[in-house]
Scaffold this active site. Sequence first.
Site, mmCIF file in Angstrom:
data_model
loop_
_atom_site.group_PDB
_atom_site.id
_atom_site.type_symbol
_atom_site.label_atom_id
_atom_site.label_comp_id
_atom_site.label_asym_id
_atom_site.label_seq_id
_atom_site.Cartn_x
_atom_site.Cartn_y
_atom_site.Cartn_z
ATOM 1 N N HIS A 1 0.669 -1.219 -0.014
ATOM 2 C CA HIS A 1 0.053 -0.026 -0.079
ATOM 3 C C HIS A 1 1.101 1.441 -0.043
ATOM 4 O O HIS A 1 0.964 2.083 -1.048
ATOM 5 C CB HIS A 1 -0.927 -0.150 1.166
ATOM 6 C CG HIS A 1 -1.831 -1.019 1.251
ATOM 7 N ND1 HIS A 1 -2.857 -1.333 0.609
ATOM 8 C CD2 HIS A 1 -1.972 -2.233 2.055
ATOM 9 C CE1 HIS A 1 -3.544 -2.544 0.673
ATOM 10 N NE2 HIS A 1 -2.923 -2.930 1.927
HETATM 11 O O1 RIB Z 1 -5.356 0.095 4.359
HETATM 12 C C1 RIB Z 1 -3.922 0.156 4.098
HETATM 13 C C2 RIB Z 1 -3.414 1.418 5.093
HETATM 14 O O2 RIB Z 1 -3.795 1.138 6.324
HETATM 15 C C3 RIB Z 1 -2.006 1.375 4.977
HETATM 16 O O3 RIB Z 1 -1.193 2.821 5.199
HETATM 17 C C4 RIB Z 1 -1.364 0.532 6.199
HETATM 18 O O4 RIB Z 1 -0.014 1.013 6.874
HETATM 19 C C5 RIB Z 1 -2.778 0.905 7.095
HETATM 20 O O5 RIB Z 1 -2.056 2.009 7.777
#
Ligand code: RIB
Length: 310
Positions: free
Chosen positions: A240
Amino acid sequence: MTKLIIDCDPGVDDAVALFLAFASPDLEILAVTTVGGNVGADLTARNARVIRQIAGREDVPVHAGATRPMVRAPVEADHFHGESGLGDLAVFEPTAPLAAGHSVDVIVETLMTQPAGVVTLAVTGPMTNLALAMRREPAIVDRIGHVVIMGGARTEGGNITASAEYNIFADPHAAQVVLSSGCRCVVLGLDATHQVRATDERVAALRALGTPAAQAAAEVIAFSNGIERDLVGGKSAPLHDPCVIAYILAPQLFTTRPCRLEVETGSALTLGHTAVEFRLADPAAATVRWVTQANADGVFALLNDALAAK
Ligand code: RIB
Ligand code: CA
């Protein structure tokens, strides 16, 4: 050189995003500001310093920030990130201390002193710090170059509830403040990040680089792959937060569309849902763009090139 503030909640994927940013000579990182999110604010601040030390970038100040969301009760994601927030990585008390100044104050002061429009904000956690900064000093909205955000979902559904992605769910009111402010935002939701998967081959290639940052990044990604298999039933975890830094370094790896993005802040059932509307009367007037496509091979090539030297 891109002047950058990275607002984050490390967090295993935030850690990889930080490694990528710390290793990129085209980025002038003005500050790393942390926020409570995946794990508590004390741990996210400690973890950012751990990653900074492994990356050898103690020249970059790390500031601690908001310890809780604007309105709702805190919700952590340690089931995805481990108790420390950095998976199985051997954590330690970093040598270089936190810098003085709360993240919210640092965001305001940096944006008010830097020339208007030159600072980019990378936001990879709940948007609490940036929203509070906008409330404290509304003038920063017109001084931000643009904000590149990991958050939300449209076609992919939710990853923390059926209809919400974690970063937005963790502070939906802050997300609504930022996304309705009129500042230019590029939003990488699960629609984009789920296209960038850490396959075993990609993790092995990263580990084979042999540098401290590459080894640590491979270790935390491997932890995420274990969680993906055990909790989600998948094979390879989505990368992500590194996609935010990859977009800033190489926007050509991504496809975006203008949109109107609104956040659900009233319904208990769909709290944090992101309503991403592409049917606009005047697309050219849109200030928010949604990322629809990501070039996964390109993102991993960028990461490997950066961490090979570190
Ligand atoms: O949904 C993914 C996000 O949520 C990313 O930023 C992960 O680090 C969590 O914070
Ligand atoms: Ca994060």
